[in-house]
Enzyme design. Structure first.
Site, PDB file in Angstrom:
ATOM      1  N   HIS A 113       0.845  -1.311   0.001  1.00 47.91           N
ATOM      2  CA  HIS A 113      -0.009   0.123   0.004  1.00 47.91           C
ATOM      3  C   HIS A 113       0.803   1.248  -0.040  1.00 47.91           C
ATOM      4  CE1 HIS A 113      -3.413  -2.580   0.018  1.00 47.91           C
ATOM      5  NE2 HIS A 113      -3.659  -2.500   1.582  1.00 47.91           N
ATOM      6  N   HIS A 184      -9.678   2.152   0.703  1.00 52.38           N
ATOM      7  CA  HIS A 184      -9.414   0.670   1.646  1.00 52.38           C
ATOM      8  C   HIS A 184     -10.792   0.739   2.643  1.00 52.38           C
ATOM      9  CE1 HIS A 184      -8.068  -2.752   3.354  1.00 52.38           C
ATOM     10  NE2 HIS A 184      -6.811  -2.480   2.923  1.00 52.38           N
ATOM     11  N   GLU A 323     -11.300  -3.286  -2.743  1.00 48.65           N
ATOM     12  CA  GLU A 323     -10.389  -2.245  -3.216  1.00 48.65           C
ATOM     13  C   GLU A 323     -10.317  -2.257  -4.754  1.00 48.65           C
ATOM     14  OE1 GLU A 323      -6.967  -3.068  -0.618  1.00 48.65           O
ATOM     15  OE2 GLU A 323      -8.232  -4.569   0.439  1.00 48.65           O
TER      16      GLU A 323
END
Length: 359
Positions: A113, A184, A323
Site C-alpha cells: 500500500h 480501503h 479495493e
C-alpha cells in the site's frame, strides 16, 4: 455553533496541525439525507450514514472519531486512500528502464500500500467545493518510499442523489513511474456496533470468472485461475462465510479472502459493476463499480476487536473491503495490465460505491 451530524462525530475533534498542515472533518450530505464524513488525514472515510429497509440510519464504514484515533489506529489503512501503489510489490523491488528501485518494506518481506508513510498517513490539501463534493490534493515527493517521479494526485469525493459515493482519481508525473491508487473502505452493512457484527451472513456477488492466486506471503504466483469449483466462485451471490474457512491452500494463504479478482470487462477502462454485497437482515446493499481491471476482496481477517468510532469495536471479519485497483505486483509482471505512467500522460480511475436497500 458546530453543526450536529447524524453520525455523532464532532468536527472539532478532527482539527489539529499535523505535518505543518490543518486537519479537519468534511461532511457531504445529499437530498435524501445520506451523510458522508471524511478527514483529509489519509483521505479517510470516517462515517457513511445510510438507511436500512425501515429507514433507520446507521454508519456502515469503520473509522475513528478523532484525528488522534485516525493517526494511531491499530489498522493504519482503516478506510483510507491508498497510494502511490495499492497492494503488494514482491520484496519491495521492481525494475524499470533497466534500473532497480527499492521500496519501503512493511508487510513481511514485501512492500504494501505504498509503504508505511504512503498517502494514507499524509495530510492532503482539501477544498470542499459544495455540500456534495470534496477535492483532496497530495504531491508524492520524488523517491517518497523509494518510488521514482514526483506525482501530483487529485482525488474528488462526490455524493450523488442516487446515494452513490463517487471517487475520481487524477494524477500526473514528471518522471516515468508506477501508480495504483485505491480506497480501503471497511464496510459493515449491518451498521457498526459494540461489537460490530461479523459480515459472514451478508451475500456477495463478484463479477469475475478469474482470480489471482497468491503464495504464503500474499504475492501473486503468476497464474490467473478460474473461480469455478473453488471457494472464490462468487459469480452467483452466496454468504461470505460459506467457504471462508474451506480447506483450500488459497484460503490458507490469505487467512480467508485477501485476493484480487479479475473483473469481467467488455473493454479495458469501462465503468462496470464489480460486486454487490447485501445484508439480508437490514436490507442494505452496496454496489461497487469501477474502471479498474481488478478488485481486491479482503475479508478483514486480522482485526482484533480494537476500538473504532463512538464506542464501537471492530472484531475479526466485521468490515469487508472492495479495493478497486490494478493487480498486485504488476511492476514485476509484464503480462498484467500496465501500471506505468510517463510524463505527459494522465492517470485516471473512477470507483463508485452505491448504497441501496432491498425488501
Amino acid at each position: 455553533m458546530e453543526k450536529q451530524l447524524i453520525s455523532g462525530l464532532k468536527r472539532k475533534d478532527f482539527q489539529a496541525i499535523v505535518q505543518g498542515k490543518q486537519t479537519d472533518l468534511f461532511t457531504l450530505v445529499n437530498d435524501n439525507g445520506m451523510e458522508v464524513s471524511i478527514t483529509n488525514y489519509g483521505g479517510a472515510l470516517v462515517s457513511i450514514m445510510v438507511p436500512d429497509r425501515q429507514g433507520n440510519m446507521a454508519n456502515v464504514v469503520q473509522g475513528h472519531d478523532s484525528i488522534k484515533g485516525v493517526m494511531e489506529s491499530p489498522e493504519p489503512f482503516l478506510s483510507t486512500l491508498i497510494g502511490r501503489y495499492g497492494n503488494r510489490i514482491c520484496k519491495g523491488k521492481f525494475t524499470m528502464n533497466g534500473k532497480e528501485y527499492s521500496l519501503a518494506i512493511n508487510n513481511g518481506p514485501n512492500s504494501l500500500h505504498g509503504g508505511p508513510t504512503g498517502c494514507h498517513a499524509r495530510v492532503w490539501d482539501a477544498e470542499q467545493v459544495n455540500g456534495q463534493e470534496l477535492v483532496l490534493r497530495y504531491v508524492f515527493a520524488y523517491y517518497e518510499e523509494g518510488f521514482p517521479g514526483e506525482v501530483h494526485m487529485t482525488v474528488k469525493y462526490s455524493l450523488t442523489n442516487d446515494n452513490e459515493l463517487v471517487i475520481d482519481y487524477r494524477g500526473t508525473t514528471n518522471k516515468k513511474t508506477v501508480i495504483n491508487m485505491t480506497n480501503h473502505g471497511f464496510f459493515s452493512l449491518t451498521g457498526i456496533g459494540n461489537p460490530t457484527p461479523d459480515q459472514m451472513d451478508c451475500l456477495l456477488q463478484i463479477n469475475a470468472d478469474f482470480f489471482i492466486p497468491i503464495d504464503e506471503t500474499s504475492i501473486p504466483t503468476g497464474e490467473i485461475l478460474k473461480v469455478e469449483g473453488t471457494p472464490f466462485d462468487f459469480r452467483k451471490a452466496k454468504p461470505i462465510g460459506k467457504d471462508i474457512d474451506a480447506k483450500d491452500v488459497q484460503i490458507k494463504n490469505g487467512a480467508g479472502y485477501d485476493h484480487c479478482f479479475v473483473l469481467n470487462k467488455r473493454e479495458p477502462g469501462e465503468l462496470s459493476l464489480a460486486c454487490i454485497m447485501t445484508d439480508p437482515k437490514s436490507g442494505r446493499t452496496l454496489e461497487t463499480w469501477t474502471t479498474e481491471p481488478g478488485v481486491q476482496f479482503y475479508s478483514d481477517n486480522w482485526a482484533t476487536g480494537y476500538p473504532i468510532q463512538c464506542g464501537c469495536t471492530a472484531p475479526r471479519r466485521s468490515g469487508m473491503c472492495f479495493e478497486a485497483q490494478h493487480f498486485p505486483d504488476s511492476p514485476n509482471r509484464p503480462y498484467f495490465p500496465s501500471v506505468q505512467i510517463k510524463p505527459g500522460e494522465v492517470y485516471t480511475q473512477k470507483t463508485v460505491y452505491k448504497f441501496g436497500v432491498v425488501e
